[in-house]
Enzyme design. Structure first.
Site, PDB file in Angstrom:
ATOM      1  N   LYS A 263     -12.334  -1.424   7.651  1.00  0.00           N
ATOM      2  CA  LYS A 263     -11.725  -2.298   8.659  1.00  0.00           C
ATOM      3  C   LYS A 263     -12.339  -1.955  10.027  1.00  0.00           C
ATOM      4  O   LYS A 263     -13.204  -2.657  10.504  1.00  0.00           O
ATOM      5  CB  LYS A 263     -10.198  -2.138   8.702  1.00  0.00           C
ATOM      6  CG  LYS A 263      -9.474  -2.840   7.566  1.00  0.00           C
ATOM      7  CD  LYS A 263      -9.345  -1.999   6.376  1.00  0.00           C
ATOM      8  CE  LYS A 263      -8.208  -2.331   5.461  1.00  0.00           C
ATOM      9  NZ  LYS A 263      -8.518  -3.199   4.333  1.00  0.00           N
TER      10      LYS A 263
ATOM     11  N   ASP B 291      -1.546   6.985   6.186  1.00  0.00           N
ATOM     12  CA  ASP B 291      -2.615   6.088   5.763  1.00  0.00           C
ATOM     13  C   ASP B 291      -2.881   5.167   6.966  1.00  0.00           C
ATOM     14  O   ASP B 291      -2.052   4.326   7.302  1.00  0.00           O
ATOM     15  CB  ASP B 291      -2.143   5.289   4.543  1.00  0.00           C
ATOM     16  CG  ASP B 291      -3.119   4.185   4.134  1.00  0.00           C
ATOM     17  OD1 ASP B 291      -4.145   3.997   4.819  1.00  0.00           O
ATOM     18  OD2 ASP B 291      -2.848   3.511   3.115  1.00  0.00           O
TER      19      ASP B 291
ATOM     20  N   TRP C 129       0.824  -1.218   0.000  1.00  0.00           N
ATOM     21  CA  TRP C 129       0.000   0.000   0.000  1.00  0.00           C
ATOM     22  C   TRP C 129       0.848   1.252   0.000  1.00  0.00           C
ATOM     23  O   TRP C 129       0.507   2.239  -0.664  1.00  0.00           O
ATOM     24  CB  TRP C 129      -0.993  -0.021   1.160  1.00  0.00           C
ATOM     25  CG  TRP C 129      -1.948  -1.174   1.024  1.00  0.00           C
ATOM     26  CD1 TRP C 129      -2.017  -2.278   1.803  1.00  0.00           C
ATOM     27  CD2 TRP C 129      -2.919  -1.370  -0.017  1.00  0.00           C
ATOM     28  NE1 TRP C 129      -2.973  -3.145   1.333  1.00  0.00           N
ATOM     29  CE2 TRP C 129      -3.545  -2.619   0.219  1.00  0.00           C
ATOM     30  CE3 TRP C 129      -3.317  -0.623  -1.134  1.00  0.00           C
ATOM     31  CZ2 TRP C 129      -4.543  -3.121  -0.617  1.00  0.00           C
ATOM     32  CZ3 TRP C 129      -4.320  -1.123  -1.961  1.00  0.00           C
ATOM     33  CH2 TRP C 129      -4.915  -2.351  -1.697  1.00  0.00           C
TER      34      TRP C 129
END
Ligand code: PMP
Length: 357
Positions: free
Chosen positions: A190, A166, A99
């Site tokens: 999440k 992030d 990511w």
């Protein structure tokens, strides 16, 4: 029967979120309309989004000089949007896996990227520490939890330049000193709700510092989204409703401090079993191990048991264990709504399997 869900995201949500969202799909607050039907300009929906912002701020103790925005596009759109707005010449990135790499690749569309630390040398099995942050960059970007590799940083860095994180997969799992960040963002799917809404926590002063002499489409300007109360365009109403229910649940459970206590308990229990069980091995170095994503692989020579174990787990109502294709083996994602009982069920399954083979 409800399963023991270890999915990496979308993932398990609290029962109260599922129950209240189901009710609101049938009817929102005696309005005679579903949350799927109601106008986003109605007072019923305004109350939902206002409460979602207020509880998000309260749960994370976000200072007054920050905005909380809800957008579409996922964290992946933020990779580009943040660089479009703030990368004038050069930005620093820490590369801790898939990511962060995607984030820095998008940034390269807008300017120079300096990778100031990376764990690529050891297959992303640790979180780099003690790196020097340059002062000649527009911002520093980190990925605080690496969903795929299962590494996490638990400290809020002191950065001489605006710090952007992030936090897709660890937001709301511990208290965060938000004042150390210029911006925190992530996909909701999440710890804060279902997929389809993206959160952005942004410092007002930083928001105002966005590049002025670059063509930026209106939808991609943070101040436009903030001025419109996250309703410059039609927001994902039901996702924001479910996010709000998740924020209510976090608060009722005792807030992020309690989320952290539970996360540590889950992680310690599961890591202890992986290390004890002769069938399995850990992949991540101690000190970098995520509380949210726990990868494990087979001990040498046991790999052919893969399908058998997944079937064995499925028969015990355990789902979502298959590791990411780049790591193999298994990954148990133990986000906020994952209970100690879920983890106990997985540990029992690992122990029963050990006896069986
Ligand atoms: N960052 C991290 C740390 C993630 O785990 C993910 C998704 N799993 C993303 C970014 C991408 O998020 P989205 O799918 O919302 O674009």
């Amino acid at each position: 029967m409800r399963k023991h869900i270890f999915n990496a995201g979308p993932c398990k949500l609290s029962d109260s979120c599922l129950e209240n969202t189901s009710k609101a799909i049938l009817e929102l607050n005696n309005s005679g309309q579903s949350i799927l039907e109601v106008s986003h300009r109605s007072k019923d929906f305004q109350a939902v989004i206002d409460e979602a912002v207020a509880l998000f701020k309260e749960n994370l103790n976000i200072p007054d000089n920050y905005h909380v925005l809800f957008l579409g596009g996922g964290a992946s759109s933020q990779f580009a949007m943040l660089a479009m707005n703030f990368l004038k010449t050069k930005a620093a990135y820490v590369n801790t896996g898939t990511w962060s790499k995607k984030a820095l690749q998008e940034a390269q569309l807008f300017g120079e990227v300096e990778v100031i630390a990376s764990s690529e040398d050891k297959n992303y099995t640790y979180y780099p520490k003690g790196f020097k942050i340059p002062t000649d960059v527009d911002y520093l970007h980190i990925t605080s939890n690496n969903t795929i590799r299962g590494t996490e940083i638990f400290e809020d860095l002191d950065s001489p330049v605006p710090l952007i994180a992030d936090m897709s997969s660890d937001i709301m799992s511990r208290p965060v000193d938000v004042s150390k960040y210029a911006m925190i963002y992530g996909g909701a799917q999440k710890n804060v709700g279902p997929a389809g809404v993206t959160f952005v926590i942004i410092k007002d002063e930083f928001m105002k510092s966005a590049i002025k002499d670059r063509v930026i489409p209106t939808m991609f300007k943070y101040d436009v989204i903030a001025d419109g109360g996250s309703m410059y365009n039609t927001p994902p109403c039901i996702n924001i409703f479910a996010l709000n229910e998740t924020m209510k649940w976090v608060k009722a459970q005792g807030g992020v401090k309690e989320m952290e206590r539970r996360a540590i308990e889950r992680k310690e229990m599961l890591y202890a079993e992986i290390e004890r069980n002769p069938l399995f091995r850990v992949t991540v170095e101690e000190g970098s191990r995520s509380r949210m994503n726990i990868p494990f692989i087979w001990a040498e020579g046991k790999e052919e048991l893969q399908d058998k174990f997944l079937k064995f787990a499925a028969e015990r109502n355990i789902v979502g264990l298959k590791g990411h294709r780049s790591v193999g083996g298994f990954r148990a994602s133990t986000y906020n709504a994952c209970s100690i009982d879920d983890v106990k069920a997985l540990i029992k399954c690992m122990q029963d399997f050990e006896k069986e083979v």
